[in-house]
Every structure is written in structure tokens, then in C-alpha cells.
Scaffold this motif. Structure first.
Motif, PDB file in Angstrom:
ATOM      1  N   GLU B  33      30.976  42.735  46.730  1.00 47.59           N
ATOM      2  CA  GLU B  33      32.223  42.351  46.050  1.00 47.59           C
ATOM      3  C   GLU B  33      33.239  41.828  47.040  1.00 47.59           C
ATOM      4  OE1 GLU B  33      33.385  45.834  43.924  1.00 47.59           O
ATOM      5  OE2 GLU B  33      32.287  45.274  42.104  1.00 47.59           O
ATOM      6  N   ASP B  34      33.349  42.486  48.188  1.00 48.63           N
ATOM      7  CA  ASP B  34      34.308  42.044  49.200  1.00 48.63           C
ATOM      8  C   ASP B  34      34.083  40.582  49.568  1.00 48.63           C
ATOM      9  OD1 ASP B  34      35.493  44.497  49.292  1.00 48.63           O
ATOM     10  OD2 ASP B  34      34.392  45.201  51.047  1.00 48.63           O
ATOM     11  N   GLU B  35      32.833  40.240  49.812  1.00 46.69           N
ATOM     12  CA  GLU B  35      32.532  38.880  50.255  1.00 46.69           C
ATOM     13  C   GLU B  35      32.636  37.866  49.126  1.00 46.69           C
ATOM     14  OE1 GLU B  35      31.984  37.762  53.467  1.00 46.69           O
ATOM     15  OE2 GLU B  35      32.831  39.747  53.763  1.00 46.69           O
ATOM     16  N   PHE B  36      32.061  38.193  47.979  1.00 50.06           N
ATOM     17  CA  PHE B  36      32.117  37.258  46.850  1.00 50.06           C
ATOM     18  C   PHE B  36      33.562  36.982  46.436  1.00 50.06           C
ATOM     19  CE2 PHE B  36      27.622  38.716  45.685  1.00 50.06           C
ATOM     20  CZ  PHE B  36      27.052  37.547  46.140  1.00 50.06           C
ATOM     21  N   ALA B  37      34.420  37.993  46.554  1.00 53.31           N
ATOM     22  CA  ALA B  37      35.818  37.820  46.140  1.00 53.31           C
ATOM     23  C   ALA B  37      36.558  36.864  47.075  1.00 53.31           C
ATOM     24  CB  ALA B  37      36.533  39.168  46.105  1.00 53.31           C
ATOM     25  N   ARG B  38      36.099  36.772  48.303  1.00 46.33           N
ATOM     26  CA  ARG B  38      36.780  35.888  49.264  1.00 46.33           C
ATOM     27  C   ARG B  38      36.144  34.507  49.335  1.00 46.33           C
ATOM     28  NH1 ARG B  38      40.692  37.791  52.674  1.00 46.33           N
ATOM     29  NH2 ARG B  38      40.498  36.024  54.068  1.00 46.33           N
ATOM     30  N   HIS B  39      34.806  34.444  49.173  1.00 45.17           N
ATOM     31  CA  HIS B  39      34.123  33.183  49.448  1.00 45.17           C
ATOM     32  C   HIS B  39      33.294  32.648  48.293  1.00 45.17           C
ATOM     33  CE1 HIS B  39      35.489  33.774  53.518  1.00 45.17           C
ATOM     34  NE2 HIS B  39      34.870  34.926  53.600  1.00 45.17           N
ATOM     35  N   GLY B  40      33.290  33.321  47.165  1.00 48.94           N
ATOM     36  CA  GLY B  40      32.489  32.846  46.045  1.00 48.94           C
ATOM     37  C   GLY B  40      31.003  33.025  46.293  1.00 48.94           C
ATOM     38  N   PHE B  41      30.196  32.551  45.363  1.00 41.66           N
ATOM     39  CA  PHE B  41      28.750  32.757  45.468  1.00 41.66           C
ATOM     40  C   PHE B  41      28.154  31.969  46.636  1.00 41.66           C
ATOM     41  CE2 PHE B  41      24.435  31.257  44.291  1.00 41.66           C
ATOM     42  CZ  PHE B  41      23.787  32.472  44.445  1.00 41.66           C
ATOM     43  N   LYS B  42      28.359  30.666  46.646  1.00 43.51           N
ATOM     44  CA  LYS B  42      27.743  29.839  47.686  1.00 43.51           C
ATOM     45  C   LYS B  42      28.266  30.182  49.077  1.00 43.51           C
ATOM     46  CE  LYS B  42      26.357  25.788  48.057  1.00 43.51           C
ATOM     47  NZ  LYS B  42      26.338  24.324  48.277  1.00 43.51           N
TER      48      LYS B  42
END
Lengths: 221, 221
Positions: B33-42
Motif C-alpha cells: 500500500e505504501d508504494e502503490f499509494a505513492r507511485h501507482g501500479f506501474k
DNA sequence: GTCTATACGTTGATAGAC
DNA sequence: GTCTATCAACGTATAGAC
């Protein structure tokens, strides 16, 4: 849509931009907007951009120092477009008329420049560190100036005593929604895309609710 | 925050989830969640997620079939959380009270689950194709049901005849803004982060303006 | 100015030892 | 169940021919 950008390019040669350079830079930026608007900075690849412009990817590095440089050129482009779109909204304006005009102008911006809105939104969601360098003092001045205008209107009894800062956030959030969440709006309403009339209806409703909510009488009513 | 997810996992073994599996899956999802929230899926890499959980990245592929599977597990988690948070808002409710409750609940959701809001926003901005599979019929039912409620209230003279669909977008846009654009709000207000009191003030203002804008009298006033 | 060729790190994903 | 080693594909970026 894409205005003069060479002056802000990461390639400050000092020379006047040649015709070829100018044309290619614009084409690259336009193609870059497509990708950045869908995948954000990290999720976008130079390769894909190059394919979409129809140029070898080495050319992208010729015109822009690197991926970050291209991204910041796109952001600068957006902010410039932004600045040129919105007028000032001063204390001397009629509150109802000025607010309605701002809401409709911001919605029209969402309609005409959905990609710009989405790139900006993604950047802010990602932390907005690339905006720190670009959003100059003018930006804070604009924000505080508009908040002061709303406060002055409230103090003069021209509108309800609403929190001016949160009023700005309400204006931003409700109008930006129509650009950023367009795919969801289409899904729940069963439309394939939002047309001009949809935006006018949206504007009518926003103007009616927000103005009345602030104790103002709509200019046309 | 992270609810039972094994049932929705891309690894439908049928077996009851072991303690270790359950613990690891939750930890992975949280880090994801931390990463997807900052950078999206791709823009998110499995490598970074693995480092943040403190597991070898091969383990991520053991628990989740692939990157897309992990992402959809995160999305499913968010939608489940969403569903469990919002009550129904029916015709029999008092309009002013129900609307105020909904606005405050949605703001509270933005405050407590900013990452969930941002992941959702990024997905919608990116086109929302991964939501098509997850947003079941209940979702459309909820939307049309609420629109019908607003329409019924308007027809009964309990509130102004506002466009019910656009009223929902106004509620969504204005509340979601406090999660997704938090970094910008902090920048222009000079705060380092938004606390509970900020959200209460925001709620007070939204409730006041929107309710009055719809011709409703706030329940507490 | 423009493009081909390429360097070199990182990506998602897997095979197979433990 | 867990981890090390490794792969092919793709990422950004550059060197250098034309």
C-alpha cells in the motif's frame, strides 16, 4: 495547448530555438503528457513516449537532459497554462458573480485539459516534491490573496462567514473531480465520455449549491 | 486496517490460511500500500516492497501470483474496508442529519485511510480498468440508490431540487480532496501534516456550505 | 541535427537448493 | 515453507557514425 517551453527547457542553450527543435520539443511534450497522465512519473517509460512521438528515444535525451527534465518541462507547461487561464478575483468584484465565474472557468479547464489536471493530481498524490521547485512565491501569494478576498467579503457581510481556506479547497476539490475521476463518473452514469453539456450541468449545480451555501444569490437567478 | 484477505488472494488454495501465511500476506499488503499509494501500479516495484517488508522478493511471488495479483488484493482490501465503513443513507433518514453524517464519515475515512484513498484515486486516474472486475453490481446499486434517495427528498420538498448525481460527485470530490491533495494543503497552509482538528474544521465547513446550499438546516444549528 | 548501436542497471518472475 | 541464484526483458542513458 502546448505553449512556448524552450525557455523553461532543461537544455538552456541560450540560442533562440530553431524551428525543428521547437516542433520536436512540442511533439515530445505532448506525447509525454499522455503517458504521465496515465502512469505518473515513475510509471512512465521514455521508450513508450519515443514510440508515440515516432522518434528514436535517443532524440528525447537530445532535447531534454533526462527523464526528470522532460517531466519538469511538462509540469512547467501545465503551470504556465494554469496561470494564463485564471484571472484574479479581487475584493472589488461582485462575490456571487466572481465565484460563479471561477467555478465555471475551473470546470472548463478540467474539460479542456483533463491530462494536465491528472498529471498535476498524480504529482500531488505522490508527494508533490517536483512542484516545490516550480511553484514560486506567486503561488502562495495567489492562495493567500484569494483567502483574504473571501475573508473580506465575509467581514463586509457580503457572504456568510465561511472559512476562506476551506472554501478554496471545496472549489478545487469539486471541480478537479470532473477531470481526475472522469473514468468513474462515466462508469456510474453509463456514459462513454463527458461532453460539453455534461460540464455545463455540473457547473450549474456546483454554482447553485456553493453560492447558496455561502449565503450568495446566483447572478442569473 | 488490513482485513482478512486470503479468501480474495490470487492463491486460492482452498486450505485454511496458516498463521505464518496470514501474517506475511498482511505485512506484504501493508508494505505494498505504501508504494502503490505513492507511485501507482506501474511505478511500483516488487523489489522495493520486498525490502520494506523485510522479505526476499521471491516470497512475494510465493504468496501472490504476480504483481497484478498483489495489486488487486490491495484494491480488494480497500473496497472491503470501504464497504464496511459507510452505512446506507435511506429515504426515511432526516436529510440534514444523514448528509452531515455522510460527509463527516467520508472525511474521517480520508483521515484514517489516506493511503487507501490515494491508491483508489491513482487507479481511477489511470483509467480504472482494474476496478471494473472488482466493483460489482452492488456498487452501481449503491450509487443509483443514493441518487434516488436525494431525488425523493427533493420531490418531497425536503431539500432543494439539486441534481442528485452531481450532488454525489460534490460529496466525493470535496471530501476525497483532503486525502489526495494533503501534500498541497500542507504546502499552502504551512502545516507539516493535517491533524484531527483540521479535519473537524474542514467537516464543519463542508457540512455548513453543502447543507445550506441544498436548502437544508444543519442539525446542530 | 539525427539516428544506430550499445552500455549497464533494474524489472518481474522462476528454478531449485535448503 | 523459505531463500539464493539466475534469467530474459525492459529501464535510462550515452557514444559515436552519419
Amino acid at each position: 495547448m502546448t505553449v512556448e517551453v524552450s525557455a523553461h527547457s532543461a537544455h538552456p542553450t541560450g540560442k533562440p530555438a530553431g524551428r525543428i527543435r521547437q516542433k520536436n520539443e512540442e511533439a515530445i511534450i505532448q506525447a509525454a503528457e499522455d503517458e504521465f497522465a496515465r502512469h505518473g512519473f515513475k510509471g512512465t517509460s521514455m521508450n513508450t513516449i519515443a514510440q508515440n512521438v515516432g522518434l528514436p528515444k535517443a532524440n528525447l535525451h537530445y532535447y531534454f537532459s533526462n527523464k526528470l527534465g522532460l517531466y519538469q518541462a511538462v509540469l512547467a507547461n501545465i503551470l504556465e497554462l494554469w496561470d494564463s487561464t485564471f484571472n484574479s478575483l479581487t475584493v472589488d468584484d461582485d462575490p456571487a458573480e466572481a465565484l460563479a465565474r471561477y467555478i465555471r472557468a475551473k470546470l472548463e479547464f478540467s474539460r479542456r485539459n483533463p491530462k494536465a489536471s491528472r498529471i498535476y493530481a498524480m504529482e500531488v498524490i505522490s508527494g508533490g516534491e517536483n512542484l516545490s521547485q516550480l511553484l514560486n512565491q506567486d503561488y502562495l501569494t495567489w492562495f493567500r490573496g484569494r483567502a483574504a478576498v473571501f475573508e473580506a467579503w465575509s467581514a463586509a457581510g457580503k457572504m456568510d462567514p465561511v472559512d476562506p481556506v476551506h472554501l478554496i479547497f471545496l472549489l478545487w476539490g469539486s471541480t478537479q473531480h470532473y477531470a481526475d475521476f472522469a473514468s468513474q463518473i462515466c462508469r456510474v452514469t453509463g456514459r462513454s465520455r463527458l461532453n460539453k453539456q455534461d460540464f455545463e450541468i455540473a457547473g450549474d449545480n456546483l454554482v447553485r449549491i456553493i453560492l447558496k451555501g455561502c449565503g450568495l444569490t446566483p447572478p442569473t437567478a
